[in-house]
Each structure stands twice: as C-alpha cells, then as structure tokens.
Design a protein around this motif. Structure first.
Motif, PDB file in Angstrom:
ATOM      1  N   ILE A   1     -61.275  33.025 -18.658  1.00 13.99           N
ATOM      2  CA  ILE A   1     -62.261  33.315 -19.629  1.00 13.99           C
ATOM      3  C   ILE A   1     -63.550  33.651 -18.917  1.00 13.99           C
ATOM      4  CG2 ILE A   1     -62.637  31.004 -19.730  1.00 13.99           C
ATOM      5  CD1 ILE A   1     -63.738  31.171 -22.620  1.00 13.99           C
ATOM      6  N   PRO A   2     -64.188  34.790 -19.547  1.00 16.04           N
ATOM      7  CA  PRO A   2     -65.469  35.011 -18.692  1.00 16.04           C
ATOM      8  C   PRO A   2     -66.598  34.430 -18.872  1.00 16.04           C
ATOM      9  CG  PRO A   2     -64.742  37.030 -20.237  1.00 16.04           C
ATOM     10  CD  PRO A   2     -64.029  35.833 -20.423  1.00 16.04           C
ATOM     11  N   PRO A   3     -67.616  34.436 -18.101  1.00 15.63           N
ATOM     12  CA  PRO A   3     -68.580  33.205 -17.816  1.00 15.63           C
ATOM     13  C   PRO A   3     -69.295  33.053 -19.117  1.00 15.63           C
ATOM     14  CG  PRO A   3     -69.005  35.022 -16.611  1.00 15.63           C
ATOM     15  CD  PRO A   3     -67.974  35.336 -16.808  1.00 15.63           C
ATOM     16  N   ILE A   4     -69.797  34.101 -19.536  1.00  9.63           N
ATOM     17  CA  ILE A   4     -70.710  34.068 -20.805  1.00  9.63           C
ATOM     18  C   ILE A   4     -69.792  33.554 -21.980  1.00  9.63           C
ATOM     19  CG2 ILE A   4     -72.223  35.162 -22.417  1.00  9.63           C
ATOM     20  CD1 ILE A   4     -72.989  37.268 -20.164  1.00  9.63           C
ATOM     21  N   SER A   5     -68.598  33.977 -22.114  1.00 13.50           N
ATOM     22  CA  SER A   5     -67.724  33.617 -23.259  1.00 13.50           C
ATOM     23  C   SER A   5     -67.611  32.166 -23.206  1.00 13.50           C
ATOM     24  CB  SER A   5     -66.506  34.258 -23.126  1.00 13.50           C
ATOM     25  OG  SER A   5     -66.646  35.623 -23.487  1.00 13.50           O
ATOM     26  N   LEU A   6     -67.353  31.681 -21.846  1.00 15.90           N
ATOM     27  CA  LEU A   6     -67.106  30.100 -21.755  1.00 15.90           C
ATOM     28  C   LEU A   6     -68.329  29.563 -22.087  1.00 15.90           C
ATOM     29  CD1 LEU A   6     -65.287  27.779 -20.677  1.00 15.90           C
ATOM     30  CD2 LEU A   6     -66.247  28.191 -18.410  1.00 15.90           C
ATOM     31  N   ALA A   7     -69.272  29.601 -21.888  1.00 19.60           N
ATOM     32  CA  ALA A   7     -70.766  29.176 -22.156  1.00 19.60           C
ATOM     33  C   ALA A   7     -70.986  29.103 -23.696  1.00 19.60           C
ATOM     34  CB  ALA A   7     -71.953  29.711 -21.684  1.00 19.60           C
ATOM     35  N   PHE A   8     -70.793  30.306 -24.311  1.00 18.01           N
ATOM     36  CA  PHE A   8     -70.876  30.483 -25.954  1.00 18.01           C
ATOM     37  C   PHE A   8     -69.849  29.549 -26.594  1.00 18.01           C
ATOM     38  CE2 PHE A   8     -69.431  32.459 -30.024  1.00 18.01           C
ATOM     39  CZ  PHE A   8     -70.850  32.582 -30.416  1.00 18.01           C
ATOM     40  N   TRP A   9     -68.748  29.444 -26.188  1.00 21.61           N
ATOM     41  CA  TRP A   9     -67.539  28.713 -27.163  1.00 21.61           C
ATOM     42  C   TRP A   9     -67.911  27.123 -26.738  1.00 21.61           C
ATOM     43  CZ3 TRP A   9     -65.568  30.279 -31.097  1.00 21.61           C
ATOM     44  CH2 TRP A   9     -65.197  31.689 -31.396  1.00 21.61           C
ATOM     45  N   ARG A  10     -68.166  26.953 -25.421  1.00 23.49           N
ATOM     46  CA  ARG A  10     -68.529  25.499 -25.110  1.00 23.49           C
ATOM     47  C   ARG A  10     -69.726  25.072 -25.874  1.00 23.49           C
ATOM     48  NH1 ARG A  10     -71.557  23.109 -19.429  1.00 23.49           N
ATOM     49  NH2 ARG A  10     -72.267  21.244 -20.579  1.00 23.49           N
ATOM     50  N   TRP A  11     -70.871  25.799 -26.065  1.00 21.41           N
ATOM     51  CA  TRP A  11     -72.019  25.179 -27.066  1.00 21.41           C
ATOM     52  C   TRP A  11     -71.496  25.460 -28.524  1.00 21.41           C
ATOM     53  CZ3 TRP A  11     -74.541  21.922 -24.634  1.00 21.41           C
ATOM     54  CH2 TRP A  11     -74.992  22.157 -23.413  1.00 21.41           C
ATOM     55  N   SER A  12     -70.779  26.256 -28.867  1.00 19.10           N
ATOM     56  CA  SER A  12     -70.507  26.439 -30.341  1.00 19.10           C
ATOM     57  C   SER A  12     -69.851  25.331 -30.739  1.00 19.10           C
ATOM     58  CB  SER A  12     -69.654  27.647 -30.550  1.00 19.10           C
ATOM     59  OG  SER A  12     -70.348  28.972 -30.519  1.00 19.10           O
ATOM     60  N   THR A  13     -68.759  24.892 -29.571  1.00 18.54           N
ATOM     61  CA  THR A  13     -68.065  23.904 -29.988  1.00 18.54           C
ATOM     62  C   THR A  13     -68.846  22.313 -30.206  1.00 18.54           C
ATOM     63  OG1 THR A  13     -66.074  24.591 -28.974  1.00 18.54           O
ATOM     64  CG2 THR A  13     -66.045  22.237 -29.125  1.00 18.54           C
ATOM     65  N   ALA A  14     -69.816  22.396 -29.192  1.00 16.73           N
ATOM     66  CA  ALA A  14     -70.688  21.023 -29.046  1.00 16.73           C
ATOM     67  C   ALA A  14     -71.498  20.879 -30.496  1.00 16.73           C
ATOM     68  CB  ALA A  14     -71.834  21.219 -27.846  1.00 16.73           C
ATOM     69  N   PHE A  15     -72.055  22.270 -30.838  1.00 18.65           N
ATOM     70  CA  PHE A  15     -72.614  22.109 -32.426  1.00 18.65           C
ATOM     71  C   PHE A  15     -72.006  21.906 -33.262  1.00 18.65           C
ATOM     72  CE2 PHE A  15     -74.036  24.510 -36.152  1.00 18.65           C
ATOM     73  CZ  PHE A  15     -75.314  23.998 -36.340  1.00 18.65           C
ATOM     74  N   VAL A  16     -70.792  22.207 -33.496  1.00 15.80           N
ATOM     75  CA  VAL A  16     -69.980  21.839 -34.537  1.00 15.80           C
ATOM     76  C   VAL A  16     -69.462  20.328 -34.525  1.00 15.80           C
ATOM     77  CG1 VAL A  16     -67.459  21.926 -35.531  1.00 15.80           C
ATOM     78  CG2 VAL A  16     -68.689  24.104 -34.739  1.00 15.80           C
ATOM     79  N   VAL A  17     -69.363  19.692 -33.301  1.00 20.06           N
ATOM     80  CA  VAL A  17     -69.161  18.384 -33.349  1.00 20.06           C
ATOM     81  C   VAL A  17     -70.442  17.612 -33.585  1.00 20.06           C
ATOM     82  CG1 VAL A  17     -68.864  16.553 -31.579  1.00 20.06           C
ATOM     83  CG2 VAL A  17     -67.364  18.849 -31.308  1.00 20.06           C
ATOM     84  N   ILE A  18     -71.590  17.967 -33.221  1.00 21.67           N
ATOM     85  CA  ILE A  18     -72.856  17.399 -33.344  1.00 21.67           C
ATOM     86  C   ILE A  18     -73.136  17.352 -34.837  1.00 21.67           C
ATOM     87  CG2 ILE A  18     -74.367  18.950 -32.593  1.00 21.67           C
ATOM     88  CD1 ILE A  18     -75.910  16.637 -31.533  1.00 21.67           C
ATOM     89  N   ALA A  19     -72.703  18.514 -35.434  1.00 24.24           N
ATOM     90  CA  ALA A  19     -73.193  18.738 -36.785  1.00 24.24           C
ATOM     91  C   ALA A  19     -72.752  17.688 -37.799  1.00 24.24           C
ATOM     92  CB  ALA A  19     -72.834  19.945 -37.423  1.00 24.24           C
ATOM     93  N   GLY A  20     -71.306  17.395 -37.546  1.00 24.39           N
ATOM     94  CA  GLY A  20     -70.774  16.126 -38.454  1.00 24.39           C
ATOM     95  C   GLY A  20     -71.505  14.923 -38.169  1.00 24.39           C
ATOM     96  N   PHE A  21     -72.374  14.547 -37.340  1.00 22.89           N
ATOM     97  CA  PHE A  21     -73.059  13.492 -37.024  1.00 22.89           C
ATOM     98  C   PHE A  21     -74.627  13.538 -37.391  1.00 22.89           C
ATOM     99  CE2 PHE A  21     -69.646  13.207 -33.927  1.00 22.89           C
ATOM    100  CZ  PHE A  21     -68.887  12.126 -34.068  1.00 22.89           C
TER     101      PHE A  21
END
Length: 300
Positions: A29-49
């Motif tokens: 996985i390219p580096p910027i894509s890894l960062a983008f999907w990491r933080w997108s996932t983090a945002f979805v997780v925290i949005a629930g809380f």
C-alpha cells in the motif's frame, strides 16, 4: 483520565506496533494511501463515540479553528504520512535513530515558545533515556551508528519529528472542549487535508494490493495507534506537560524490541537489558524530580 504515565506507556506501546506493521506492508500500500485510510478509519471509529460531544462543543470548535487547523495539519496530516514516506527509502534503524531525538526537539521548542525550563535532573534524565534508546537501536554497539548511511528518506523523518514536536508543544493551547470532540475534529480536518494528496497518489502511484493483511493492519492503525494512542497522549500532555510526555517516545524502540522478541522469536541479549534499564532510569529521573508529592496526588 487518571494515571497519565500509564496513558503514555499505552500510547507508545501502540505506536511501536504502528512502526512494525506499517513497515511490513509498505510494499502493498503506498504511503499516502496508508495514512489516508488509517485516519479515515480512526474518524469513523471515533464518530460513534464523539458526535454528541462535537454538537455540544460546536461553538468552541468554530471559534478555535485557528489553532485546530495547525494541530490537525501537524499531528494528523503531516507526521505519520512523512514517516510512511520515509520508510519507502530508509531503514527501520535510521527511522528509530532519528525519532529518538524527538524529546530533545520538544524540550528546545518548549524552552523557546513556552519558556518551559528544564532542571539539571530533567536534562540528565533525558540524556540517560536517550542513551538507552541508542543502545537498543544500535543493538549494543553505539559505535556502529557512526557508520550509518543517511538518505532522502531520513529527511522525511527529520521533518516528521519537527512536526510532531511542534504538535506536542502546541497542545498547550488546545481549546477547552471534550477530548473526544478534539480528536474527532482533528481527525476529520487532518484526513480532509490528506484527501488531495491521496487522490494524486491513487492516480499516479502503484495501486493498493487489498488483502487480509492490509485490511487488518489498517483496522489496527485506525483504532490503536490513532484513536486510543492520541486520546491517551493528548490527555497526558495536558496533565504532565510537553517535555515529560515527549520523553516517553523513547519507549517506542523499547517496545519494538520486545515485540520482536515475543512475536518474531528474536533472542533477548544483554544490550536489551542495558537499553531498557537506561531508558526507564532516565524517565524515572525526570518524573521523580519534576513533580512534588502533592502534585502527584492531583495527577492521580
């Protein structure tokens, strides 16, 4: 949250896992894509809380965008993306070596911008802890570091260290809002600022090789080194200050070494014991001489 030092230990433990896993899938996985999907996932997780807290804090969020934007840029958009970019061309040794100087950079920035002076025992503690980190990184032979070859990727590491050290110091000016609100907003803004770079990379770079290892790594990165570690670290900085919190980043190579021993079957050598002892001794020296017994009770 109680017990800020335990929060810092937990944060750095999960960050050590970030280093190991991101390096392992760097070819898929390219580096910027890894960062983008990491933080997108983090945002979805925290949005629930955190979405209810964001609604409650909305007026504060709008009025504090001038500080929320640079915090998001430095701590979310820039730091990890630069680390992932660096790992494309540099070694894990160089990465750990350069990142080990982050507490020193935090101390310098704190002195110039916050007038936060370190006592002689705190300086000694940082030096001892840094020495322990170097022992671990160099596997007991510090003289070998003199022959280390540096390359373009190392410049990304240096820039990343400067970004996160600045982020740590700027947390002093974090707006008065719920911790979940702060994280959710910075995750959203940081991911939004990453979006154009992700789209560019998605168009011109190698495609992502989606497989179970990539999915599981992104899930881990989004939950533990992102949501949990940032929640822990930010709260600890609020309670013990940037200098002390920054010192705990020396635990990242320590935990990385222990993970290699536990999960990869590497051997525990004498240099591990020496490095671990020095790192913990330096951290203990800083904590012991920074905080009075009365203040310790307040932190707990």
């Amino acid at each position: 949250m109680k017990y800020p030092y335990l929060l810092l230990v937990g944060a750095t433990l999960f960050w050590a896992g970030n280093v190991v896993l991101s390096k392992a899938i760097s070819t898929e996985i390219p580096p910027i894509s890894l960062a983008f999907w990491r933080w997108s996932t983090a945002f979805v997780v925290i949005a629930g809380f955190g979405w209810k807290k964001v609604i409650q804090d909305w007026d504060s969020i709008r009025s504090n965008l001038p500080i929320l934007l640079p915090l998001s840029l430095l701590g979310i958009t820039a730091f990890n993306t630069m680390i992932y970019l660096a790992l494309q061309t540099t070694t894990a040794l160089n990465s750990l070596l350069l990142q080990s100087f982050q507490p020193v950079v935090v101390a310098v920035l704190s002195y110039f911008f916050l007038k936060d002076r370190l006592g002689k025992w705190q300086v000694l503690g940082i030096v001892i802890s840094l020495l322990g980190t170097l022992v671990l990184v160099a596997k007991g032979d510090i003289s070998s570091l003199s022959g280390t070859d540096f390359n373009q990727g190392d410049l990304w590491i240096i820039a990343a260290v400067a970004c996160y050290a600045t982020y740590t110091v700027l947390l002093k000016f974090r707006p008065a809002m719920h911790p979940l609100s702060f994280l959710m907003v910075t995750f959203f803004l940081g991911t939004l600022m990453l979006l154009p770079f992700y789209l560019w990379e998605h168009t011109y770079a190698e495609p992502i090789v989606w497989n179970s290892a990539v999915w599981m790594t992104i899930a881990y990165l989004g939950i533990f080194p992102s949501f949990i570690s940032y929640l822990f670290f930010n709260e600890a900085v609020r309670k013990v200050g940037a200098n002390t919190a920054g010192l705990f980043t020396h635990l990242i190579p320590l935990f990385g070494s222990l993970m290699a021993i536990l999960f990869l079957g590497e051997t525990f050598y004498t240099f591990h014991a020496v490095g671990i002892s020095l790192t913990f001794s330096g951290i203990y020296l800083v904590i012991r001489n920074k905080i009075s017994p009365r203040k310790k009770k307040q932190l707990q």
